[in-house]
Design an enzyme around this catalytic site. Structure first.
Site, PDB file in Angstrom:
ATOM      1  N   GLU A   1       0.966  -1.237  -0.052  1.00  0.00           N
ATOM      2  CA  GLU A   1      -0.031   0.073  -0.008  1.00  0.00           C
ATOM      3  C   GLU A   1       0.820   1.213   0.118  1.00  0.00           C
ATOM      4  O   GLU A   1       0.557   2.172  -0.765  1.00  0.00           O
ATOM      5  CB  GLU A   1      -0.856   0.111   1.238  1.00  0.00           C
TER       6      GLU A   1
ATOM      7  N   THR B   1      -6.105   7.347  -4.950  1.00  0.00           N
ATOM      8  CA  THR B   1      -6.123   7.509  -3.587  1.00  0.00           C
ATOM      9  C   THR B   1      -5.002   8.457  -3.030  1.00  0.00           C
ATOM     10  O   THR B   1      -5.455   9.399  -1.784  1.00  0.00           O
ATOM     11  CB  THR B   1      -5.661   5.824  -2.766  1.00  0.00           C
TER      12      THR B   1
END
Ligand code: HSE
Length: 309
Positions: free
Chosen positions: A131, A184
């Site tokens: 991530e 994101t």
């Protein structure tokens, strides 16, 4: 020991309205599939990416799957060569935990392929590293539910303290993925760095209420708690039709709805399968009205995380 393995890892809904970076759950569909084959090359290579072609880096240090596998093997002290075949079933920037599904599938698959040297819990930091590579922040609210299944609370990041929560029996998730991309990284950058004390108080009350509702299968309490006073007001501006979808699904009986992760996907929870299906139909209709294509997924809460296929 096998020379190859294929693994499915599920999509996930992060934040679950009030729990920014600390709450998430997994769904049955969609999800990513990864095949790993041992090779004699001594290198970790991306051989093929199907779906989302061109959007993902092929450089083994920049691609989340290969970077995660490289780190795993390095820490194991292994120079095993691995060829990676990735099948993306959801696009990046969808809010469905696309990068997390790839990282989880990769780390789960390499652990199995190497004879399971690490526990499931020990795999989490590797997936979190994926991530960090994908969006610059090692948030765990997609990878933890992706790895464990069910609802997960990240009580603390430092030290890492992850708690698996019980899922009420009759809970269904409906997801709409409108064909718009929200990165994101961008969706995190627009957030305010400081929040009002009163908003923090309201948000804490809702997180506590949502968790209590999940643990006691109190659907009214779940419904009353699904509000986000901090992130939704900012991010919803990036999602056309957001208010229309949310208002409509609440009218027809959903318990609550919100932005899935950093969006643009929107999720709703229902405690009735028929309501969950109708919510999906209405979501689709609303986006058709905006002339935006969309996919709908109706699913139980996934309880297993990744699986070998
Ligand atoms: N908690 C993360 C965020 C999830 O909202 O930025 C991203 O999928």
């Amino acid at each position: 020991m096998c020379d190859s393995i294929k693994v499915f890892a599920p999509a996930t809904v992060a934040n679950v309205t009030c729990g920014f970076d600390i709450l998430g759950f997994a769904v049955d569909q969609p999800g990513d599939e990864i095949t790993l084959k041992k090779s004699r090359s001594g290198q970790v290579r991306i051989v093929e990416i199907k779906g989302d072609e061109g959007a993902l880096p092929l450089d083994p240090d920049k691609n989340t799957c290969s970077a995660v596998i490289k780190r795993f093997l390095k820490e194991l002290g292994s120079d095993q060569g691995i060829d990676i075949f990735l099948e993306k079933k959801m696009p990046l920037g969808s809010g469905l935990g696309s990068s997390a599904a790839s990282s989880v599938a990769a780390v789960y698959a390499i652990n199995e392929l190497m004879g399971r040297p690490r526990t499931l819990e020990e795999l989490l930091p590797y997936a979190m590293e994926g991530e960090r590579i994908a969006c610059g922040a090692a948030h765990a609210d997609n990878v933890a539910p992706g790895l464990y299944g069910g609802f997960v609370l990240i009580r603390s990041y430092d030290p890492l303290d992850v708690i698996r929560l019980k899922t009420p029996e009759a809970l269904y998730a409906t997801l709409v993925h409108p064909h718009i991309e929200v990165k994101t990284k961008d969706a995190r950058e627009i957030l305010k760095k400081q929040i009002y004390f009163r908003d923090s108080v309201r948000q804490s009350g809702n997180v506590a209420g949502l968790i209590t509702g999940l643990l006691t299968s109190d659907y009214d309490l779940i419904s009353r708690s699904m509000h986000d006073h901090i992130v939704e007001p900012i991010r919803s501006i990036l999602i056309p039709g957001y208010k229309d979808v949310k208002d409509r699904v609440m009218e027809i009986g959903a318990l609550g709805a919100g932005i899935s992760g950093s969006g643009p996907s929107i999720f709703a929870l229902s405690n009735d399968e028929e309501i969950a299906a109708n919510v999906g139909l209405e979501m689709k209709l609303i986006y058709a009205g905006f002339e935006i294509e969309s996919e709908i997924y109706v699913s139980r809460i996934n309880q297993y995380g990744p699986r070998i296929i």
